[in-house]
Design a protein around this motif. Structure first.
Motif, PDB file in Angstrom:
ATOM      1  N   VAL A  22      65.405  43.984 -41.523  1.00 59.49           N
ATOM      2  CA  VAL A  22      66.246  45.022 -42.130  1.00 59.49           C
ATOM      3  C   VAL A  22      67.081  45.724 -41.065  1.00 59.49           C
ATOM      4  O   VAL A  22      68.243  46.071 -41.295  1.00 59.49           O
ATOM      5  CB  VAL A  22      65.374  46.014 -42.927  1.00 59.49           C
ATOM      6  N   ARG A  23      66.498  45.943 -39.879  1.00 59.59           N
ATOM      7  CA  ARG A  23      67.279  46.548 -38.785  1.00 59.59           C
ATOM      8  C   ARG A  23      68.479  45.675 -38.445  1.00 59.59           C
ATOM      9  O   ARG A  23      69.598  46.182 -38.250  1.00 59.59           O
ATOM     10  CB  ARG A  23      66.387  46.739 -37.559  1.00 59.59           C
ATOM     11  N   GLY A  24      68.251  44.361 -38.376  1.00 57.67           N
ATOM     12  CA  GLY A  24      69.355  43.453 -38.071  1.00 57.67           C
ATOM     13  C   GLY A  24      70.434  43.488 -39.134  1.00 57.67           C
ATOM     14  O   GLY A  24      71.632  43.478 -38.826  1.00 57.67           O
ATOM     15  N   ALA A  25      70.005  43.545 -40.409  1.00 56.36           N
ATOM     16  CA  ALA A  25      70.973  43.596 -41.497  1.00 56.36           C
ATOM     17  C   ALA A  25      71.789  44.880 -41.464  1.00 56.36           C
ATOM     18  O   ALA A  25      72.951  44.904 -41.874  1.00 56.36           O
ATOM     19  CB  ALA A  25      70.254  43.469 -42.839  1.00 56.36           C
ATOM     20  N   ALA A  26      71.172  45.953 -40.956  1.00 53.72           N
ATOM     21  CA  ALA A  26      71.869  47.239 -40.869  1.00 53.72           C
ATOM     22  C   ALA A  26      72.791  47.303 -39.661  1.00 53.72           C
ATOM     23  O   ALA A  26      73.581  48.244 -39.526  1.00 53.72           O
ATOM     24  CB  ALA A  26      70.851  48.379 -40.805  1.00 53.72           C
ATOM     25  N   GLY A  27      72.705  46.309 -38.756  1.00 55.56           N
ATOM     26  CA  GLY A  27      73.558  46.299 -37.580  1.00 55.56           C
ATOM     27  C   GLY A  27      73.173  47.333 -36.549  1.00 55.56           C
ATOM     28  O   GLY A  27      74.024  47.812 -35.783  1.00 55.56           O
ATOM     29  N   VAL A  28      71.893  47.691 -36.500  1.00 54.17           N
ATOM     30  CA  VAL A  28      71.408  48.694 -35.552  1.00 54.17           C
ATOM     31  C   VAL A  28      70.610  47.983 -34.459  1.00 54.17           C
ATOM     32  O   VAL A  28      69.704  47.199 -34.753  1.00 54.17           O
ATOM     33  CB  VAL A  28      70.512  49.741 -36.249  1.00 54.17           C
ATOM     34  N   SER A  29      70.945  48.248 -33.226  1.00 53.76           N
ATOM     35  CA  SER A  29      70.232  47.603 -32.126  1.00 53.76           C
ATOM     36  C   SER A  29      68.824  48.155 -31.988  1.00 53.76           C
ATOM     37  O   SER A  29      68.521  49.269 -32.431  1.00 53.76           O
ATOM     38  CB  SER A  29      70.980  47.804 -30.806  1.00 53.76           C
TER      39      SER A  29
END
Length: 302
Positions: free
Chosen positions: A21-28
């Motif tokens: 989900v972090r990757g999908a949100a574009g957050v490092s």
């Protein structure tokens, strides 16, 4: 299993869902670690299943990514949008508030839940919990410093689930009657699908000390206030006519919270059937007679 054993599949699985989900949100990873006040190494350990993810930290991660905890636990990358303004407001939750998948519990927490149900909080010991988890006592203390921390984690887990299910159920309704009926249905479903969590929540709040007791009690009252608000809306529109809305709403809540005392999943009535029936009971109560059958006695008549 010893204190040096490999992390459980539940711990690894939850970490993978956070990473997805972090990757999908574009957050490092580094940026999310900064937002939740942990080191990048700690967050990496969580995502790789080497460090258990607490309920409080899961809540914080979900909030920083702009999703609900259910979005993470069901791995819904498509839900990483501004759900507060989108046409898809709570769309994922709307489809899932009636669905109860197994909770991703680490072995210690799972053992603590079953132990507290069997012996009560005060009858349980960390040694018993460790034995039920297949771990050493030192291994249990490594993840949870005290029995009290286990109880807090369990109660927070229950409150976190209710805090997304009840609003999702409400928002799935087309009018005030359907919204309130959905909320009661969700409350009843929780108490039949999660009877162990519900039982501990009802019986062991007394075992907490402040500030946690006050904090968790406030989260419980938030649920009650959500119900109160819908009943008040129904009174204003004339859909609900009970002369005692405050007492009626609390009677409805108690009706649902008592379900773990008698409901059996292998009985003649299913979880969904009893939840729908309870929702109808609730609406019938709130649509009561314009005047009570018996007048309420004056205080000195009790």
């Amino acid at each position: 299993m010893t204190e040096h054993a490999e992390p459980g599949e539940a711990t690894r699985g939850t970490g993978r869902l956070v990473r997805r989900v972090r990757g999908a949100a574009g957050v490092s990873l580094r940026e999310l670690a900064r937002r939740i006040d942990v080191s990048p190494g700690t967050l990496s350990a969580i995502e790789n299943g080497k460090t258990p993810l607490t309920v409080d930290r899961l809540d914080r991660i979900a909030a920083e990514l702009g999703v609900s905890t259910v979005d993470i636990l069901t791995a819904r990358p498509a839900s990483v949008v501004d759900t507060r303004t989108s046409d898809h407001t709570h769309s994922a939750a709307r489809h899932t508030w009636r669905t109860f998948a197994p909770l991703p519990l680490d072995p210690t927490l799972e053992a603590a839940i079953s132990t507290f149900v069997q012996t009560g909080y005060h009858g349980a010991t960390m040694r018993i919990i460790a034995a039920n988890a297949g771990m050493s006592v030192a291994g249990v203390y490594h993840h949870y410093p005290s029995k009290r921390d286990l109880l807090i984690a369990i109660l927070d887990l229950a409150m976190t689930e209710l805090h997304w299910r009840i609003p999702a159920a409400r928002d799935d309704g087309a009018d005030v009657i359907e919204r309130f009926a959905n909320m009661v249905e969700a409350l009843a479903l929780f108490h039949t699908h999660r009877p162990e969590l519900a039982f501990i929540g009802a019986s062991e709040m007394r075992s907490l000390d402040d500030p946690d007791r006050t904090r968790i009690a406030a989260r419980r009252m938030d649920i009650q206030h959500m119900l109160d608000d819908q009943v008040a809306a129904g009174i204003r529109t004339g859909e609900f006519t009970t002369p005692y809305p405050h007492e009626a709403t609390r009677a409805i809540s108690t009706m649902c919270t008592s379900l773990p005392q008698w409901f059996r999943a292998d009985g003649a009535v299913s979880e969904q059937q009893i939840a729908v029936e309870y929702a109808q009971f609730a609406i019938d109560v709130l649509r009561g007679h314009g005047s009570p059958v018996r007048q309420r006695p004056a205080p000195d008549q009790y």
